[in-house]
Design a protein around this motif. Structure first.
Motif, PDB file in Angstrom:
ATOM      1  N   VAL A 136       0.839  -1.185   0.000  1.00 28.87           N
ATOM      2  CA  VAL A 136       0.000   0.000   0.000  1.00 28.87           C
ATOM      3  C   VAL A 136       0.872   1.232   0.000  1.00 28.87           C
ATOM      4  CG1 VAL A 136      -1.944  -1.111   1.132  1.00 28.87           C
ATOM      5  CG2 VAL A 136      -0.164  -0.092   2.524  1.00 28.87           C
ATOM      6  N   SER A 137       0.372   2.265  -0.623  1.00 27.86           N
ATOM      7  CA  SER A 137       1.140   3.499  -0.723  1.00 27.86           C
ATOM      8  C   SER A 137       0.871   4.393   0.477  1.00 27.86           C
ATOM      9  CB  SER A 137       0.750   4.243  -2.002  1.00 27.86           C
ATOM     10  OG  SER A 137       1.244   5.554  -1.970  1.00 27.86           O
ATOM     11  N   PRO A 138       1.893   5.057   0.995  1.00 24.88           N
ATOM     12  CA  PRO A 138       1.694   5.961   2.132  1.00 24.88           C
ATOM     13  C   PRO A 138       1.130   7.307   1.715  1.00 24.88           C
ATOM     14  CG  PRO A 138       3.981   5.991   1.472  1.00 24.88           C
ATOM     15  CD  PRO A 138       3.284   4.955   0.607  1.00 24.88           C
ATOM     16  N   SER A 139       0.895   7.499   0.421  1.00 24.59           N
ATOM     17  CA  SER A 139       0.516   8.817  -0.067  1.00 24.59           C
ATOM     18  C   SER A 139      -0.995   9.021  -0.169  1.00 24.59           C
ATOM     19  CB  SER A 139       1.157   9.070  -1.430  1.00 24.59           C
ATOM     20  OG  SER A 139       0.846   8.036  -2.345  1.00 24.59           O
ATOM     21  N   GLY A 140      -1.759   8.194   0.524  1.00 24.84           N
ATOM     22  CA  GLY A 140      -3.207   8.386   0.565  1.00 24.84           C
ATOM     23  C   GLY A 140      -3.831   8.289  -0.802  1.00 24.84           C
ATOM     24  N   ALA A 192     -22.380  -5.126  12.139  1.00 26.92           N
ATOM     25  CA  ALA A 192     -20.973  -5.173  12.552  1.00 26.92           C
ATOM     26  C   ALA A 192     -20.060  -5.192  11.326  1.00 26.92           C
ATOM     27  CB  ALA A 192     -20.724  -6.405  13.420  1.00 26.92           C
ATOM     28  N   ASP A 193     -20.493  -5.910  10.301  1.00 28.11           N
ATOM     29  CA  ASP A 193     -19.720  -5.933   9.064  1.00 28.11           C
ATOM     30  C   ASP A 193     -19.689  -4.549   8.427  1.00 28.11           C
ATOM     31  OD1 ASP A 193     -19.340  -8.689   9.325  1.00 28.11           O
ATOM     32  OD2 ASP A 193     -21.186  -9.143   8.244  1.00 28.11           O
ATOM     33  N   ALA A 194     -20.815  -3.865   8.445  1.00 26.73           N
ATOM     34  CA  ALA A 194     -20.889  -2.516   7.876  1.00 26.73           C
ATOM     35  C   ALA A 194     -19.981  -1.556   8.642  1.00 26.73           C
ATOM     36  CB  ALA A 194     -22.327  -2.015   7.901  1.00 26.73           C
ATOM     37  N   ALA A 195     -19.931  -1.723   9.951  1.00 28.39           N
ATOM     38  CA  ALA A 195     -19.062  -0.873  10.765  1.00 28.39           C
ATOM     39  C   ALA A 195     -17.599  -1.088  10.394  1.00 28.39           C
ATOM     40  CB  ALA A 195     -19.280  -1.165  12.245  1.00 28.39           C
ATOM     41  N   ARG A 196     -17.254  -2.344  10.138  1.00 21.11           N
ATOM     42  CA  ARG A 196     -15.880  -2.637   9.732  1.00 21.11           C
ATOM     43  C   ARG A 196     -15.585  -2.026   8.362  1.00 21.11           C
ATOM     44  NH1 ARG A 196     -11.721  -5.585  11.362  1.00 21.11           N
ATOM     45  NH2 ARG A 196     -10.182  -6.217   9.807  1.00 21.11           N
ATOM     46  N   MET A 197     -16.555  -2.100   7.469  1.00 14.47           N
ATOM     47  CA  MET A 197     -16.360  -1.502   6.140  1.00 14.47           C
ATOM     48  C   MET A 197     -16.094  -0.012   6.265  1.00 14.47           C
ATOM     49  SD  MET A 197     -19.470  -3.319   4.041  1.00 14.47           S
ATOM     50  CE  MET A 197     -19.881  -5.031   4.376  1.00 14.47           C
ATOM     51  N   ALA A 201     -12.268   4.461   6.060  1.00 11.58           N
ATOM     52  CA  ALA A 201     -11.698   5.664   6.672  1.00 11.58           C
ATOM     53  C   ALA A 201     -10.196   5.543   6.879  1.00 11.58           C
ATOM     54  CB  ALA A 201     -12.383   5.933   8.010  1.00 11.58           C
ATOM     55  N   LEU A 202      -9.720   4.336   7.130  1.00 12.28           N
ATOM     56  CA  LEU A 202      -8.302   4.134   7.435  1.00 12.28           C
ATOM     57  C   LEU A 202      -7.518   3.600   6.243  1.00 12.28           C
ATOM     58  CD1 LEU A 202      -8.637   2.536  11.004  1.00 12.28           C
ATOM     59  CD2 LEU A 202      -8.206   4.940  10.405  1.00 12.28           C
ATOM     60  N   ALA A 203      -8.090   3.640   5.070  1.00 13.55           N
ATOM     61  CA  ALA A 203      -7.441   3.095   3.875  1.00 13.55           C
ATOM     62  C   ALA A 203      -6.099   3.782   3.617  1.00 13.55           C
ATOM     63  CB  ALA A 203      -8.345   3.253   2.662  1.00 13.55           C
ATOM     64  N   ASP A 204      -5.159   3.006   3.113  1.00 13.03           N
ATOM     65  CA  ASP A 204      -3.815   3.507   2.854  1.00 13.03           C
ATOM     66  C   ASP A 204      -3.601   3.946   1.410  1.00 13.03           C
ATOM     67  OD1 ASP A 204      -2.459   2.964   5.456  1.00 13.03           O
ATOM     68  OD2 ASP A 204      -3.062   0.918   5.003  1.00 13.03           O
ATOM     69  N   HIS A 240      -5.780   4.784  -2.673  1.00 13.78           N
ATOM     70  CA  HIS A 240      -7.041   5.081  -3.339  1.00 13.78           C
ATOM     71  C   HIS A 240      -7.844   3.821  -3.632  1.00 13.78           C
ATOM     72  CE1 HIS A 240      -9.984   6.921  -5.992  1.00 13.78           C
ATOM     73  NE2 HIS A 240      -9.740   5.940  -6.850  1.00 13.78           N
ATOM     74  N   GLN A 241      -7.191   2.800  -4.166  1.00 11.06           N
ATOM     75  CA  GLN A 241      -7.905   1.575  -4.519  1.00 11.06           C
ATOM     76  C   GLN A 241      -8.588   0.957  -3.303  1.00 11.06           C
ATOM     77  OE1 GLN A 241      -5.498  -1.784  -5.312  1.00 11.06           O
ATOM     78  NE2 GLN A 241      -6.988  -2.827  -6.618  1.00 11.06           N
ATOM     79  N   GLN A 242      -7.881   0.917  -2.209  1.00 10.50           N
ATOM     80  CA  GLN A 242      -8.435   0.323  -0.997  1.00 10.50           C
ATOM     81  C   GLN A 242      -9.645   1.105  -0.504  1.00 10.50           C
ATOM     82  OE1 GLN A 242      -6.487   0.382   3.137  1.00 10.50           O
ATOM     83  NE2 GLN A 242      -5.730  -1.526   2.250  1.00 10.50           N
ATOM     84  N   ARG A 243      -9.523   2.430  -0.477  1.00  6.99           N
ATOM     85  CA  ARG A 243     -10.635   3.260  -0.015  1.00  6.99           C
ATOM     86  C   ARG A 243     -11.848   3.130  -0.929  1.00  6.99           C
ATOM     87  NH1 ARG A 243     -13.606   7.721  -2.004  1.00  6.99           N
ATOM     88  NH2 ARG A 243     -11.703   8.637  -2.827  1.00  6.99           N
TER      89      ARG A 243
END
Length: 301
Positions: free
Chosen positions: A20-24, A232-237, A242-245, A247-250
């Motif tokens: 993952v990239s540190p550049s958000g 609970a699954d939705a909360a994890r999503m 919010a904490l994605a590292d 663009h693709q992950q977010r």
């Protein structure tokens, strides 16, 4: 409606399982280039590292010869250590360069350009030393480009001598995601069980172990059919979004959450999440899920 699990990322370095990239939400250093230009730029950077390393090795060799002739054996030993350092640093730089290439997917969401570079690397790999790693990454491209069956076929050719080779984890990630996509939930559960076992090869407290634990926890949610996921699954999503590292992950988690909201009666939320213009760019797989969510909204409306 199809699943869109959080994708794994390339593991170009032997001691890494994440990429993952540190550049958000930035873009890769190859952003704006077409496939041919991306290949040319990557190859140019590889050659630059090799040329610099060769120049340093030659200079070190000249110094070594001179020190031997002058009887400076202590300095000769220093040159020998420097030679090892030059080789090691070159390998680290090459690994870092490949790691940054992965941002073509993790930031630019463009598996086609990533595949173009992999194809060139495969053609230049005359002795097949990187054949397994390249095959795994090509399988990832297959998955992202909506050919999960092809990804599974490609992974069948992958083999490593050591059972604890970190790239097995990467291959298992792609196998899990692909089996989910083709509807093989039993096979996906088996892959998840193997992932859970394999992660114990990583030392407690290490970066690899933390990443592996996170992946296994995510996949435990994703292996359940979308309609069966709960609050609970939705909360994890939401947390993962919010904490994605990168663009693709977010974007992946946001679309995944949009699918959840659609299936659980929150059409407004689903529309807001799926219609967000900051989702761009998207991989073909992500494009498909967004289209399915938007289509579902039209039907429900």
């Amino acid at each position: 409606m199809s699943n869109l699990p959080t994708p794994p990322a390339p593991a170009p370095e032997p001691n890494r399982i994440d990429n993952v990239s540190p550049s958000g939400d930035g873009r890769s250093s190859y952003w704006g280039l077409d496939a041919q230009e991306t290949v040319a730029t990557y190859v140019k950077r590889v050659r630059a590292i090799k040329a610099q390393s060769i120049a340093l090795i030659l200079a070190n060799l000249v110094a070594t010869i001179w020190f031997v002739e002058e009887g400076h054996f202590a300095l000769y030993l220093v040159c020998f250590v420097l030679l090892l350092a030059i080789v090691l640093i070159a390998r680290v730089r090459m690994g870092t360069l490949f790691l940054k290439l992965g941002e073509v997917v993790s930031q630019d969401c463009d598996p086609a350009r990533y595949r173009a570079v992999l194809d060139v690397l495969s053609a230049r790999d005359r002795f097949g030393r990187s054949a397994n790693t390249i095959a795994i990454e090509l399988a990832y491209c297959d998955y992202l480009e909506l050919d999960s069956a092809g990804a599974l076929r490609r992974l069948e050719s992958v083999t490593f001598k050591r059972k604890d080779n970190v790239r097995w984890f990467r291959a298992l990630q792609i196998e899990f995601l692909s089996r989910i996509d083709v509807g093989d939930l039993e096979g996906a559960r088996d892959a998840l069980a193997r992932l859970s076992t394999f992660r114990k090869n990583f030392r407690e407290g290490s970066r690899n172990r933390a990443s592996a634990d996170l992946q296994v926890a995510d996949y435990a949610v994703l292996v359940r059919p979308p309609a069966e996921r709960d609050a609970a699954d939705a909360a994890r999503m939401r947390e993962r979004m919010a904490l994605a590292d990168c663009h693709q992950q977010r974007a992946n988690w946001q679309l995944y959450l949009a699918e959840y909201e659609l299936l659980h009666g929150s059409a407004d939320q689903a529309a807001r999440l799926a219609g967000d213009p900051t989702l761009e760019p998207l991989t073909p797989r992500m494009e498909r899920l967004r289209a399915e969510v938007l289509s579902g909204l039209e039907v429900s409306g």
